[in-house]
Design an enzyme around this catalytic site. Structure first.
Site, PDB file in Angstrom:
ATOM      1  N   TRP A  24       0.852  -1.156  -0.082  1.00 46.21           N
ATOM      2  CA  TRP A  24       0.094   0.179   0.079  1.00 46.21           C
ATOM      3  C   TRP A  24       0.801   1.265   0.109  1.00 46.21           C
ATOM      4  O   TRP A  24       0.320   2.379  -0.124  1.00 46.21           O
ATOM      5  CB  TRP A  24      -1.050  -0.031   1.282  1.00 46.21           C
ATOM      6  CG  TRP A  24      -0.324  -0.385   2.341  1.00 46.21           C
ATOM      7  CD1 TRP A  24       0.289   0.449   3.528  1.00 46.21           C
ATOM      8  CD2 TRP A  24      -0.119  -1.551   2.982  1.00 46.21           C
ATOM      9  NE1 TRP A  24       0.883   0.029   4.317  1.00 46.21           N
ATOM     10  CE2 TRP A  24       0.352  -1.387   4.505  1.00 46.21           C
ATOM     11  CE3 TRP A  24      -0.356  -3.054   2.538  1.00 46.21           C
ATOM     12  CZ2 TRP A  24       0.762  -2.680   5.152  1.00 46.21           C
ATOM     13  CZ3 TRP A  24      -0.198  -3.985   3.428  1.00 46.21           C
ATOM     14  CH2 TRP A  24       0.400  -3.672   4.479  1.00 46.21           C
ATOM     15  N   GLU A  37      -5.234   0.728   5.931  1.00 42.49           N
ATOM     16  CA  GLU A  37      -5.471   1.446   7.156  1.00 42.49           C
ATOM     17  C   GLU A  37      -6.542   0.567   8.019  1.00 42.49           C
ATOM     18  O   GLU A  37      -6.174   0.444   9.245  1.00 42.49           O
ATOM     19  CB  GLU A  37      -5.870   2.705   7.401  1.00 42.49           C
ATOM     20  CG  GLU A  37      -4.556   3.853   6.595  1.00 42.49           C
ATOM     21  CD  GLU A  37      -3.553   3.581   7.637  1.00 42.49           C
ATOM     22  OE1 GLU A  37      -3.537   3.314   8.837  1.00 42.49           O
ATOM     23  OE2 GLU A  37      -2.514   3.693   7.330  1.00 42.49           O
ATOM     24  N   GLN A  42      -5.150  -2.988  14.939  1.00 41.74           N
ATOM     25  CA  GLN A  42      -5.210  -4.027  15.686  1.00 41.74           C
ATOM     26  C   GLN A  42      -4.530  -5.449  15.145  1.00 41.74           C
ATOM     27  O   GLN A  42      -4.339  -6.659  15.627  1.00 41.74           O
ATOM     28  CB  GLN A  42      -6.399  -4.631  16.095  1.00 41.74           C
ATOM     29  CG  GLN A  42      -7.414  -3.515  16.809  1.00 41.74           C
ATOM     30  CD  GLN A  42      -7.268  -3.272  17.928  1.00 41.74           C
ATOM     31  OE1 GLN A  42      -6.437  -3.704  18.840  1.00 41.74           O
ATOM     32  NE2 GLN A  42      -7.872  -2.244  18.392  1.00 41.74           N
ATOM     33  N   THR A  43      -3.983  -5.229  13.922  1.00 37.90           N
ATOM     34  CA  THR A  43      -3.309  -6.543  13.243  1.00 37.90           C
ATOM     35  C   THR A  43      -1.904  -6.087  12.700  1.00 37.90           C
ATOM     36  O   THR A  43      -1.508  -4.973  12.329  1.00 37.90           O
ATOM     37  CB  THR A  43      -4.163  -6.660  12.128  1.00 37.90           C
ATOM     38  OG1 THR A  43      -5.476  -7.012  12.669  1.00 37.90           O
ATOM     39  CG2 THR A  43      -3.780  -8.295  11.650  1.00 37.90           C
ATOM     40  N   TYR A  82     -11.986  -8.895  14.547  1.00 36.25           N
ATOM     41  CA  TYR A  82     -12.650  -7.678  14.592  1.00 36.25           C
ATOM     42  C   TYR A  82     -13.538  -7.262  13.445  1.00 36.25           C
ATOM     43  O   TYR A  82     -13.379  -6.436  12.543  1.00 36.25           O
ATOM     44  CB  TYR A  82     -11.645  -6.251  14.643  1.00 36.25           C
ATOM     45  CG  TYR A  82     -10.794  -6.510  15.932  1.00 36.25           C
ATOM     46  CD1 TYR A  82     -11.042  -5.913  17.055  1.00 36.25           C
ATOM     47  CD2 TYR A  82      -9.400  -7.165  15.765  1.00 36.25           C
ATOM     48  CE1 TYR A  82     -10.322  -6.271  18.182  1.00 36.25           C
ATOM     49  CE2 TYR A  82      -8.666  -7.410  16.757  1.00 36.25           C
ATOM     50  CZ  TYR A  82      -9.230  -6.953  18.134  1.00 36.25           C
ATOM     51  OH  TYR A  82      -8.249  -7.029  19.376  1.00 36.25           O
ATOM     52  N   TYR A 120      -8.628   8.362  13.798  1.00 34.79           N
ATOM     53  CA  TYR A 120      -7.303   7.853  13.235  1.00 34.79           C
ATOM     54  C   TYR A 120      -7.337   7.800  11.930  1.00 34.79           C
ATOM     55  O   TYR A 120      -6.519   8.044  10.890  1.00 34.79           O
ATOM     56  CB  TYR A 120      -7.063   6.787  13.830  1.00 34.79           C
ATOM     57  CG  TYR A 120      -5.835   6.087  13.365  1.00 34.79           C
ATOM     58  CD1 TYR A 120      -4.680   6.444  13.356  1.00 34.79           C
ATOM     59  CD2 TYR A 120      -5.984   5.005  12.532  1.00 34.79           C
ATOM     60  CE1 TYR A 120      -3.391   6.116  12.604  1.00 34.79           C
ATOM     61  CE2 TYR A 120      -4.972   4.465  11.530  1.00 34.79           C
ATOM     62  CZ  TYR A 120      -3.504   5.159  11.893  1.00 34.79           C
ATOM     63  OH  TYR A 120      -2.654   4.506  11.174  1.00 34.79           O
ATOM     64  N   ASP A 138      -1.654   7.145  16.533  1.00 37.46           N
ATOM     65  CA  ASP A 138      -2.097   5.812  16.949  1.00 37.46           C
ATOM     66  C   ASP A 138      -1.243   5.325  18.214  1.00 37.46           C
ATOM     67  O   ASP A 138      -0.521   6.301  18.827  1.00 37.46           O
ATOM     68  CB  ASP A 138      -2.085   5.039  15.869  1.00 37.46           C
ATOM     69  CG  ASP A 138      -0.516   4.741  15.464  1.00 37.46           C
ATOM     70  OD1 ASP A 138       0.366   5.443  16.016  1.00 37.46           O
ATOM     71  OD2 ASP A 138      -0.131   3.794  14.666  1.00 37.46           O
ATOM     72  N   CYS A 191      11.426   3.077  18.129  1.00 37.06           N
ATOM     73  CA  CYS A 191      10.937   3.371  19.613  1.00 37.06           C
ATOM     74  C   CYS A 191       9.799   2.420  20.124  1.00 37.06           C
ATOM     75  O   CYS A 191       8.673   2.742  20.280  1.00 37.06           O
ATOM     76  CB  CYS A 191      10.267   4.760  19.311  1.00 37.06           C
ATOM     77  SG  CYS A 191      10.266   5.710  20.930  1.00 37.06           S
ATOM     78  N   CYS A 201      18.633   5.380  17.127  1.00 37.46           N
ATOM     79  CA  CYS A 201      17.555   6.285  17.017  1.00 37.46           C
ATOM     80  C   CYS A 201      17.895   7.533  16.228  1.00 37.46           C
ATOM     81  O   CYS A 201      18.647   8.356  16.571  1.00 37.46           O
ATOM     82  CB  CYS A 201      16.848   6.628  18.166  1.00 37.46           C
ATOM     83  SG  CYS A 201      15.655   7.748  17.750  1.00 37.46           S
ATOM     84  N   CYS A 207      15.472  14.130  21.826  1.00 35.19           N
ATOM     85  CA  CYS A 207      14.621  13.449  22.580  1.00 35.19           C
ATOM     86  C   CYS A 207      14.609  13.569  24.094  1.00 35.19           C
ATOM     87  O   CYS A 207      15.813  13.311  24.593  1.00 35.19           O
ATOM     88  CB  CYS A 207      14.711  11.627  22.477  1.00 35.19           C
ATOM     89  SG  CYS A 207      13.712  10.997  23.378  1.00 35.19           S
TER      90      CYS A 207
HETATM   91 FE1  SF4 Z   1      12.453   6.673  21.288  1.00 37.63          FE
HETATM   92 FE2  SF4 Z   1      13.638   8.842  22.126  1.00 37.63          FE
HETATM   93 FE3  SF4 Z   1      14.845   6.246  22.324  1.00 37.63          FE
HETATM   94 FE4  SF4 Z   1      14.471   7.812  20.120  1.00 37.63          FE
HETATM   95  S1  SF4 Z   1      15.736   8.077  21.689  1.00 37.63           S
HETATM   96  S2  SF4 Z   1      14.069   5.447  20.584  1.00 37.63           S
HETATM   97  S3  SF4 Z   1      12.675   8.795  20.214  1.00 37.63           S
HETATM   98  S4  SF4 Z   1      13.019   7.046  23.355  1.00 37.63           S
END
Ligand code: SF4
Length: 352
Positions: A24, A37, A42-43, A82, A120, A138, A191, A201, A207
């Site tokens: 998609w 979507e 839930q899947t 569902y 959503y 979400d 995350c 990350c 963060c």
């Molecule tokens: Fe999540 Fe922050 Fe860790 Fe990145 S640094 S994975 S945004 S908690």
């Protein structure tokens, strides 16, 4: 500390290079994006991919789906669970065919009036298909956004959703679909709920939870109400032609799906007598037990196998019942718990 411009650049660049291939994501057709979507709620992605292919091959256009019978639509949904999602989506597509000439409206106010479209789905379809500036919130986004901002608001509350949506608005003024997908993908791949990969990350420098050492405490979500449990009794009843009695559910839950006659504990004797007559011989013990889990409910099902066959013309069944030969099971939509009973019967038949 979040810097709007650089944060958005960082997450979009990461998404561009790291997003998973999904069918998609190769289309801009709003109908296909909408299907994905609905299926993804839930899947897991890997489960959805096969269903998505089968569904879009059988119902390639709004017109094809709007003209299909609900039973067939549910058949293509069978196993995803569902089922109200599928029924609502089918109705919504019939509304699109009737009111919008088969074109998914690109106006959020019109789109959200269609059956089953919540905040959503509206934001996801409108932003991904039409690039309209609506943020998706979400479970993934709740987690990522709570952590990025070191925000301890309760994500189970509607007020937190509203606050997050308004905080995210400036980020979706452009490239809304890409940004929303990037946030959700970051939540799915980096995350994650447990053991997030903070060291890899792409937005670590933005963060706050990482800097404060509070990542594991976020997001905050108050506990859901305890699940209700209902004791059910289910009956395997065979006739002189080796066919089994099944019933199409009329209740809201699993509406339209088929099951072996099943009643809440305490009411079975009376209901079975109404169906089969008062001279029935009920087994004293259940043959086996099953569980069927819903979001807010668990069914504990005791399965009873009637020892004697009944004469098909002697039962007092209404139009929602029918007799089914086991070899025809694929012509009916059964929920997962009933498939277990069917598999059990098939394995017994092969042994005999
Ligand atoms: Fe999540 Fe922050 Fe860790 Fe990145 S640094 S994975 S945004 S908690």
């Amino acid at each position: 500390m979040l810097h709007q411009k650089t944060f958005k650049e960082d997450i979009l660049n990461w998404f561009e290079a790291n997003q998973r291939a999904m069918p998609w994501r190769e289309t801009t057709n709003p109908y296909y994006i909408w299907i994905s979507e609905i299926m993804l709620q839930q899947t897991q992605v890997k489960t959805v991919i096969d269903y998505y292919h089968r569904f879009t091959e059988r119902f390639p256009t709004v017109e094809d789906l709007s003209e299909a019978k609900q039973d067939e639509v549910l058949k293509y949904w069978e196993g995803l669970g569902y089922y109200s999602r599928a029924r609502n989506f089918h109705t919504a597509i019939q509304e699109v065919a009737a009111e919008y000439n088969g074109k998914v409206p690109d106006n959020p106010e019109k789109f959200e009036k269609l059956k089953g479209v919540g905040p959503y789905t509206k934001a996801a379809v409108m932003s991904i298909a039409f690039d309209l500036p609506l943020p998706t919130v979400d479970g993934n986004v709740f987690r990522v956004w709570s952590r990025l901002n070191n925000d301890f608001s309760d994500t189970a509350k509607q007020s937190t959703r509203k606050a997050f949506e308004s905080e995210l608005l400036p980020y979706v003024e452009t490239k809304a679909g890409q940004f929303n997908q990037a946030m959700m993908e970051l939540g799915a791949l980096i995350c994650t709920p447990k053991s997030p990969l903070c060291l890899f990350c792409p937005v670590q420098s933005h963060c706050d939870a990482f800097n404060e050492g509070t990542v594991e405490e976020l997001p905050v979500k108050t506990k859901k109400i305890k699940k209700k449990t209902i004791q059910q009794e289910c009956f395997v009843i065979k006739n002189e032609n080796n066919e089994y009695l099944i019933e199409q559910r009329q209740a809201k839950l699993l509406n339209g799906m088929w099951e072996f006659p099943m009643f809440e504990k305490g009411s079975s004797q009376e209901k079975l007598e109404a169906l089969l007559g008062s001279n029935i011989n009920l087994p004293a013990k259940a043959a086996y037990q099953l569980k069927h889990q819903f979001t807010h409910l668990t069914w504990n099902i005791n399965v009873y196998v009637l020892p004697k066959t009944v004469q098909s013309n002697q039962i007092n069944a209404n139009e929602h019942y029918c007799w089914m030969d086991l070899k025809d099971r694929n012509q009916f939509n059964f929920p997962a718990s009933m498939h277990k009973i069917l598999n059990h019967l098939e394995s017994q038949n092969t042994q005999n």
